[in-house]
Design an enzyme around this catalytic site. Structure first.
Site, PDB file in Angstrom:
ATOM      1  N   LYS A 179     -70.809  -7.745 125.457  1.00 58.10           N
ATOM      2  CA  LYS A 179     -72.227  -7.553 125.747  1.00 58.10           C
ATOM      3  C   LYS A 179     -72.957  -8.851 126.130  1.00 58.10           C
ATOM      4  O   LYS A 179     -72.824  -9.291 127.251  1.00 58.10           O
ATOM      5  CB  LYS A 179     -72.894  -6.798 124.606  1.00 58.10           C
ATOM      6  CG  LYS A 179     -72.321  -5.356 124.509  1.00 58.10           C
ATOM      7  CD  LYS A 179     -73.201  -4.367 123.772  1.00 58.10           C
ATOM      8  CE  LYS A 179     -72.754  -2.949 124.106  1.00 58.10           C
ATOM      9  NZ  LYS A 179     -72.084  -2.247 123.023  1.00 58.10           N
ATOM     10  N   PHE A 217     -68.732   2.465 115.919  1.00 56.92           N
ATOM     11  CA  PHE A 217     -68.569   2.590 117.368  1.00 56.92           C
ATOM     12  C   PHE A 217     -67.785   1.384 117.860  1.00 56.92           C
ATOM     13  O   PHE A 217     -68.206   0.245 117.679  1.00 56.92           O
ATOM     14  CB  PHE A 217     -69.906   2.675 118.111  1.00 56.92           C
ATOM     15  CG  PHE A 217     -69.699   2.905 119.585  1.00 56.92           C
ATOM     16  CD1 PHE A 217     -69.492   4.185 120.091  1.00 56.92           C
ATOM     17  CD2 PHE A 217     -69.663   1.839 120.474  1.00 56.92           C
ATOM     18  CE1 PHE A 217     -69.253   4.401 121.445  1.00 56.92           C
ATOM     19  CE2 PHE A 217     -69.434   2.046 121.839  1.00 56.92           C
ATOM     20  CZ  PHE A 217     -69.231   3.331 122.313  1.00 56.92           C
ATOM     21  N   ASP A 247     -66.175  -6.568 114.598  1.00 57.55           N
ATOM     22  CA  ASP A 247     -66.648  -6.164 115.921  1.00 57.55           C
ATOM     23  C   ASP A 247     -68.116  -6.572 116.036  1.00 57.55           C
ATOM     24  O   ASP A 247     -69.015  -5.870 115.576  1.00 57.55           O
ATOM     25  CB  ASP A 247     -66.474  -4.652 116.117  1.00 57.55           C
ATOM     26  CG  ASP A 247     -66.901  -4.203 117.520  1.00 57.55           C
ATOM     27  OD1 ASP A 247     -67.607  -4.983 118.199  1.00 57.55           O
ATOM     28  OD2 ASP A 247     -66.543  -3.078 117.917  1.00 57.55           O
TER      29      ASP A 247
END
Ligand SMILES: *Cc1c(COP(=O)(O)O)cnc(C)c1O
Length: 400
Positions: free
Chosen positions: A252, A138, A223
């Site tokens: 985040k 993702f 990532d």
């Protein structure tokens, strides 16, 4: 139905299926809903809230900066962008950082930089540049990052996507090796897959990929938007394999739950391909974002949150692995990032856990992901273990 849910559903397109809980307050690892129920938060805004809800030091930094100056644009300098840059570069052991706002923008940036690096430095025609991504990844929802997805349901109906993307099974270094061509410019992966279901690769996998990258002059892009910044018990999840990637993508928790900020961190031998006019973001690196992010990083370091995640995560994992039930396929995790994979759809167990005051949600249908704020207290860990153990054992009795 709850009035807030009704109003939201009236005006929201149908691209989410949230739990029927309306949160109105949050402090540390705890949240409250509109009916006054309290919960231990094991969703943490998808690992945004590593520092907990409304951490007083981050809130203070937000308030202080908002009364000084909040926006300059990159047409001018601010007095804190450099401070933030130095902090994050030292943390990642790199010498350049590019601020963006959301995770997907960091991914887009990485694709641009890797492709231009391929053309300018490696000598690959930009139109032919290939990126290898992992199955089950993702990386985001905008066109560039979506192009990396191996999930056809995410991509269907959205037309022409970017790039020449090849997919390898996550954890299979032989397959990656077989996909490499002279046009391969980058390999992108989450060191531990988040949305994919807390997937931990076999030992040495990342080290072996790094060796392949060095052999073939390929950039390794990590990532760490979800698993970085202490979530898995290390500042960077790559540390579990002692690998330093060529590029870190952060987001985040970089904004401590107060402000969206993301970053691409790499050395100048890569970042030098960017020249004035080739990339940018109006809000990227604005003074308010930097002040909040500096405080968010300080909290992670000063409160030893990666270490706390490792210790409490081990306790939580061991506790959950003791559950004796045929419903459970596997309980796995690193730090306070845990997946309970079931042999059946997780929805009814998730609702039952929610009703008992623990917020969690399933991913991939049958995996319950637990990612509480790293500031969580040990008592709460005990509560989580007890509630989940009882719920699953009860459910197993009903089905046998
Ligand atoms: C959440 C996430 C993204 C996208 O971040 P957004 O801020 O939602 O754009 C990218 N990569 C990973 C691994 C993520 O978990």
């Amino acid at each position: 139905m709850n009035q807030f849910i009704e109003l939201t559903e009236k005006y929201s397109p149908n691209n989410y299926s949230p739990l029927n809980i309306v949160l109105t307050e949050g402090k540390g690892a705890h949240v409250k809903d509109s009916d006054g129920n309290t919960y231990i938060d094991c969703v943490s805004g998808f690992s945004v809230l590593n520092q907990g809800h409304s951490h007083p030091k981050i809130v203070q930094a937000f308030l202080d900066q908002s009364q000084k100056i909040t926006m300059t644009s990159r047409a001018l300098y601010s007095d804190n962008l450099g401070v933030w840059e130095e902090k994050i570069c030292k943390l990642a052991n790199k010498n350049k950082v590019l601020p963006m706002n959301t995770g997907t923008e960091a991914v887009e940036t990485a694709i641009k930089v890797a492709t231009k690096w391929g053309q300018d430095i490696k000598g690959v025609n930009a139109d032919d540049a290939e990126i290898i991504a992992m199955e089950g990844n993702f990386h985001g929802r905008t066109i560039g990052s979506l192009s990396l997805s191996s999930n056809e349901a995410y991509k269907k109906g959205f037309g022409v996507l970017a790039g020449n993307i090849k997919y390898s099974e996550f954890g299979n270094v032989e397959q990656i090796a077989s996909l490499i061509t002279p046009q391969t410019t980058a390999i992108i992966m989450e060191p531990i897959q988040g949305e994919g279901g807390v997937n931990i690769p076999p030992k040495h996998f990342i080290k072996d990929v790094k060796a392949l990258c060095e052999e073939h002059e390929i950039l390794l892009i990590a990532d760490e938007i979800q698993v970085g910044l202490g979530r898995t018990g290390k500042m960077f999840a790559m540390e579990w394999e002692e690998v330093e990637p060529d590029m870190y993508l952060l987001g985040k928790a970089l904004g401590g739950g107060l402000y969206p900020i993301s970053a691409v961190v790499a050395n100048d031998d890569i970042m030098q391909v960017l020249t004035p006019g080739t990339h940018g973001s109006t809000f990227g690196g604005n003074p308010l974002a930097c002040a909040v992010s500096i405080a968010s990083l300080d909290v992670l370091i000063d409160e030893s949150l990666p270490e706390r995640s490792e210790q409490l995560g081990e306790k939580l994992l061991k506790g959950l692995q003791k559950i004796d039930s045929s419903i459970i396929k596997e309980v796995r995790g690193r730090g306070l990032f845990i997946g309970i994979e079931l042999n059946e759809n997780a929805q009814s167990i998730v609702s039952s856990i929610n009703e008992q005051g623990i917020l969690c949600k399933e991913t991939q249908g049958n995996i319950i992901r637990l990612a509480p704020p790293l500031v969580i207290e040990e008592d709460d860990i005990d509560t989580i273990i007890n509630v989940i153990t009882q719920t699953i054992e009860e459910k197993s009795k009903q089905t046998t």
